[in-house]
Design a protein around this motif. Sequence first.
Motif, PDB file in Angstrom:
ATOM      1  N   UNK A  14       0.837  -1.189   0.000  1.00  0.00           N
ATOM      2  CA  UNK A  14       0.000   0.000   0.000  1.00  0.00           C
ATOM      3  C   UNK A  14       0.879   1.248   0.000  1.00  0.00           C
ATOM      4  N   UNK A  15       0.350   2.324  -0.589  1.00  0.00           N
ATOM      5  CA  UNK A  15       1.012   3.621  -0.539  1.00  0.00           C
ATOM      6  C   UNK A  15       0.095   4.598   0.185  1.00  0.00           C
ATOM      7  N   UNK A  16       0.693   5.466   1.002  1.00  0.00           N
ATOM      8  CA  UNK A  16      -0.092   6.425   1.769  1.00  0.00           C
ATOM      9  C   UNK A  16       0.505   7.820   1.606  1.00  0.00           C
ATOM     10  N   UNK A  17      -0.389   8.830   1.632  1.00  0.00           N
ATOM     11  CA  UNK A  17       0.048  10.213   1.505  1.00  0.00           C
ATOM     12  C   UNK A  17       0.683  10.742   2.784  1.00  0.00           C
ATOM     13  N   UNK A  18       0.972  12.036   2.811  1.00  0.00           N
ATOM     14  CA  UNK A  18       1.600  12.698   3.954  1.00  0.00           C
ATOM     15  C   UNK A  18       0.765  12.477   5.212  1.00  0.00           C
ATOM     16  N   UNK A  19       1.387  11.986   6.273  1.00  0.00           N
ATOM     17  CA  UNK A  19       0.665  11.646   7.494  1.00  0.00           C
ATOM     18  C   UNK A  19       0.567  12.840   8.453  1.00  0.00           C
ATOM     19  N   UNK A  20       1.637  13.598   8.580  1.00  0.00           N
ATOM     20  CA  UNK A  20       1.671  14.813   9.403  1.00  0.00           C
ATOM     21  C   UNK A  20       1.109  14.606  10.813  1.00  0.00           C
ATOM     22  N   UNK A  21       1.599  13.583  11.478  1.00  0.00           N
ATOM     23  CA  UNK A  21       1.248  13.388  12.877  1.00  0.00           C
ATOM     24  C   UNK A  21      -0.144  12.862  13.143  1.00  0.00           C
ATOM     25  N   UNK A  22      -0.847  12.447  12.091  1.00  0.00           N
ATOM     26  CA  UNK A  22      -2.227  11.954  12.251  1.00  0.00           C
ATOM     27  C   UNK A  22      -2.204  10.432  12.431  1.00  0.00           C
ATOM     28  N   UNK A  23      -1.697  10.018  13.569  1.00  0.00           N
ATOM     29  CA  UNK A  23      -1.517   8.591  13.844  1.00  0.00           C
ATOM     30  C   UNK A  23      -2.854   7.847  13.850  1.00  0.00           C
ATOM     31  N   UNK A  24      -3.861   8.457  14.456  1.00  0.00           N
ATOM     32  CA  UNK A  24      -5.172   7.794  14.530  1.00  0.00           C
ATOM     33  C   UNK A  24      -5.768   7.581  13.147  1.00  0.00           C
ATOM     34  N   UNK A  25      -5.651   8.577  12.281  1.00  0.00           N
ATOM     35  CA  UNK A  25      -6.174   8.436  10.919  1.00  0.00           C
ATOM     36  C   UNK A  25      -5.488   7.288  10.186  1.00  0.00           C
ATOM     37  N   UNK A  26      -4.176   7.168  10.393  1.00  0.00           N
ATOM     38  CA  UNK A  26      -3.440   6.090   9.743  1.00  0.00           C
ATOM     39  C   UNK A  26      -3.919   4.739  10.242  1.00  0.00           C
ATOM     40  N   UNK A  27      -4.067   4.603  11.553  1.00  0.00           N
ATOM     41  CA  UNK A  27      -4.516   3.321  12.105  1.00  0.00           C
ATOM     42  C   UNK A  27      -5.909   2.957  11.608  1.00  0.00           C
ATOM     43  N   UNK A  28      -6.783   3.944  11.489  1.00  0.00           N
ATOM     44  CA  UNK A  28      -8.124   3.689  10.971  1.00  0.00           C
ATOM     45  C   UNK A  28      -8.069   3.231   9.519  1.00  0.00           C
ATOM     46  N   UNK A  29      -7.200   3.862   8.728  1.00  0.00           N
ATOM     47  CA  UNK A  29      -7.068   3.487   7.316  1.00  0.00           C
ATOM     48  C   UNK A  29      -6.539   2.062   7.180  1.00  0.00           C
ATOM     49  N   UNK A  30      -5.577   1.699   8.002  1.00  0.00           N
ATOM     50  CA  UNK A  30      -5.010   0.357   7.943  1.00  0.00           C
ATOM     51  C   UNK A  30      -6.020  -0.697   8.390  1.00  0.00           C
TER      52      UNK A  30
END
Length: 216
Positions: A14-30
């Motif tokens: 998978x490829x993901x865009x700029x996270x910029x400290x949004x750890x919760x958003x990343x975990x939800x996406x995963x």
Amino acid sequence: MLIQHRANTRGRDFFVGDIHGQYRLLQEALQGVAFSTSEDRLFCVGDLIDRGADSLACLKLALMPWFHAVCGNHEDLAWNALRDGEDSHAWELWMINGGDWVIDSGVNETRRELQAAFRDLPLAREVAVGSKGIGMVHADPPYDWSRIEKADRDALIWGRSRIQQGDETPVVGIDAVVVGHTIVERPLTLGNVHYLDTGAFTTGRLTLVDARELLE
């Protein structure tokens, strides 16, 4: 400068865009794609940090065996600031651009984590997906991927000329390239260059794409 990855024969990429400290958003996406840290791989276009309170947690992702990022301009800003110190112009520039999370996270710990992360934050990555290849840089790729190791560093980290000009010239020598850096309303493709930064820290939208979709 460049790290190359063989095809993942165990799981998905998978490829993901700029996270910029949004750890919760990343975990939800995963969680939304049932991501497996033992089989799948995640490739990030950089800018793990700044503007988000969970920047330190996102920076630590660079040490995970399933996570592979490139250096973004915000990692570059942080490196220069922590190198030059709190009285420097580099520090002031970092604070202006969202680095104030370091005050709560601690300067010394952040410096240690950034130094550790930088050992695995090249300027470019190349990922084999089946018989094809996907390149990744933070900002502007060269027009010929075979010249990636001679490309201008500032363009790779800071450049916006391609998207500002709406340039649809494909990058030769690679099937697709994934970048971030410039916020787009929705994922955008120019030629074979895919822009994935949908402004997670302002819009709450973090784009996660299966590598196979980029090659369709």
